[in-house]
Design an enzyme around this catalytic site. Sequence first.
Site, PDB file in Angstrom:
ATOM      1  N   ASN A 260      -4.337   5.730  -0.410  1.00  0.00           N
ATOM      2  CA  ASN A 260      -4.297   6.548   0.568  1.00  0.00           C
ATOM      3  C   ASN A 260      -3.239   6.119   1.793  1.00  0.00           C
ATOM      4  O   ASN A 260      -2.618   5.264   1.584  1.00  0.00           O
ATOM      5  CB  ASN A 260      -5.776   5.413   1.390  1.00  0.00           C
ATOM      6  CG  ASN A 260      -6.189   5.947   2.529  1.00  0.00           C
ATOM      7  OD1 ASN A 260      -6.024   6.906   3.128  1.00  0.00           O
ATOM      8  ND2 ASN A 260      -7.744   5.160   2.916  1.00  0.00           N
TER       9      ASN A 260
ATOM     10  N   TYR B 268       2.007   6.135   3.454  1.00  0.00           N
ATOM     11  CA  TYR B 268       1.831   6.265   2.622  1.00  0.00           C
ATOM     12  C   TYR B 268       1.563   5.591   1.277  1.00  0.00           C
ATOM     13  O   TYR B 268       3.028   5.365   0.035  1.00  0.00           O
ATOM     14  CB  TYR B 268       1.473   8.013   2.193  1.00  0.00           C
ATOM     15  CG  TYR B 268       0.580   8.537   0.600  1.00  0.00           C
ATOM     16  CD1 TYR B 268      -0.295   8.251   0.970  1.00  0.00           C
ATOM     17  CD2 TYR B 268       1.201   8.181  -0.527  1.00  0.00           C
ATOM     18  CE1 TYR B 268      -1.872   8.620  -0.208  1.00  0.00           C
ATOM     19  CE2 TYR B 268       0.012   8.617  -1.750  1.00  0.00           C
ATOM     20  CZ  TYR B 268      -1.137   8.869  -1.264  1.00  0.00           C
ATOM     21  OH  TYR B 268      -2.172   9.325  -2.642  1.00  0.00           O
ATOM     22  N   CYS B 269       0.723   4.820   0.706  1.00  0.00           N
ATOM     23  CA  CYS B 269       0.978   3.790  -0.430  1.00  0.00           C
ATOM     24  C   CYS B 269      -0.338   4.147  -2.304  1.00  0.00           C
ATOM     25  O   CYS B 269      -1.639   4.974  -1.910  1.00  0.00           O
ATOM     26  CB  CYS B 269       0.143   2.737  -0.378  1.00  0.00           C
ATOM     27  SG  CYS B 269       0.302   1.405  -2.348  1.00  0.00           S
ATOM     28  N   PRO B 270       0.779   5.084  -3.118  1.00  0.00           N
ATOM     29  CA  PRO B 270       0.017   5.390  -4.133  1.00  0.00           C
ATOM     30  C   PRO B 270      -1.039   4.822  -4.806  1.00  0.00           C
ATOM     31  O   PRO B 270      -1.777   5.487  -5.525  1.00  0.00           O
ATOM     32  CB  PRO B 270       0.811   6.029  -5.122  1.00  0.00           C
ATOM     33  CG  PRO B 270       2.176   5.464  -4.171  1.00  0.00           C
ATOM     34  CD  PRO B 270       2.031   4.705  -2.852  1.00  0.00           C
TER      35      PRO B 270
END
Length: 196
Positions: free
Chosen positions: A70, A64-66
């Site tokens: 997404n 998960y990439c902040p």
Amino acid sequence: MNITRPSDRFHPGCLLLSKVDYLNYWEEGKILLPRLCHECHLVKPLRAKHCRIINRCVSGFDHYCPFIYNSVGYRNRPYFVGFLTTMCLNSVVGIYLCWNWFNVMGRSIFIGIGFLFLSVIATTSAMMTSLCVYMAAVNLTTAECFKTTKYAYLLDHQGKFFNPFDRGIILNFMEFLHTIKPLTEEELKKAELTLV
Ligand SMILES: [Zn+2]
């Protein structure tokens, strides 16, 4: 677990059951319990993971990439690497401009802060880009790369790490860029691996 289909094909329960993913596995008694997702109520495809932040299963889950707000998975990994690469290049251009401005305008606290900030971004994005390209080359996701012993499909019969998805660097990159399809579970099963 034995599941029988009602003889009436239009029975509401039968219609619902027929839409269950991997129903043939259930019928053959081959259901793989570790692949059940209790949140999404489905059998996860191979390499899919449930992301607790977006609360859904993601095909080929990477992480998960902040920054993009997404999850990164099979479909958007190439775009994510493009995002990292352009961020790195932009930061390098910014550092060059800061350096030029420093030479022309002299010392400035704002230019110094900008220089440091861009240096950190450039270094971080360059490291992440390199890591992503490496994992594309060996056909692993970030989740798999850092927890190789967690996934049974990455272990051979002796319990040692074995990557069944590695098809060689060229095919791995082609698969990463979606120019060829990933190996199907049937093709992987020929290697008699435990796909759970
Ligand atoms: Zn799920």
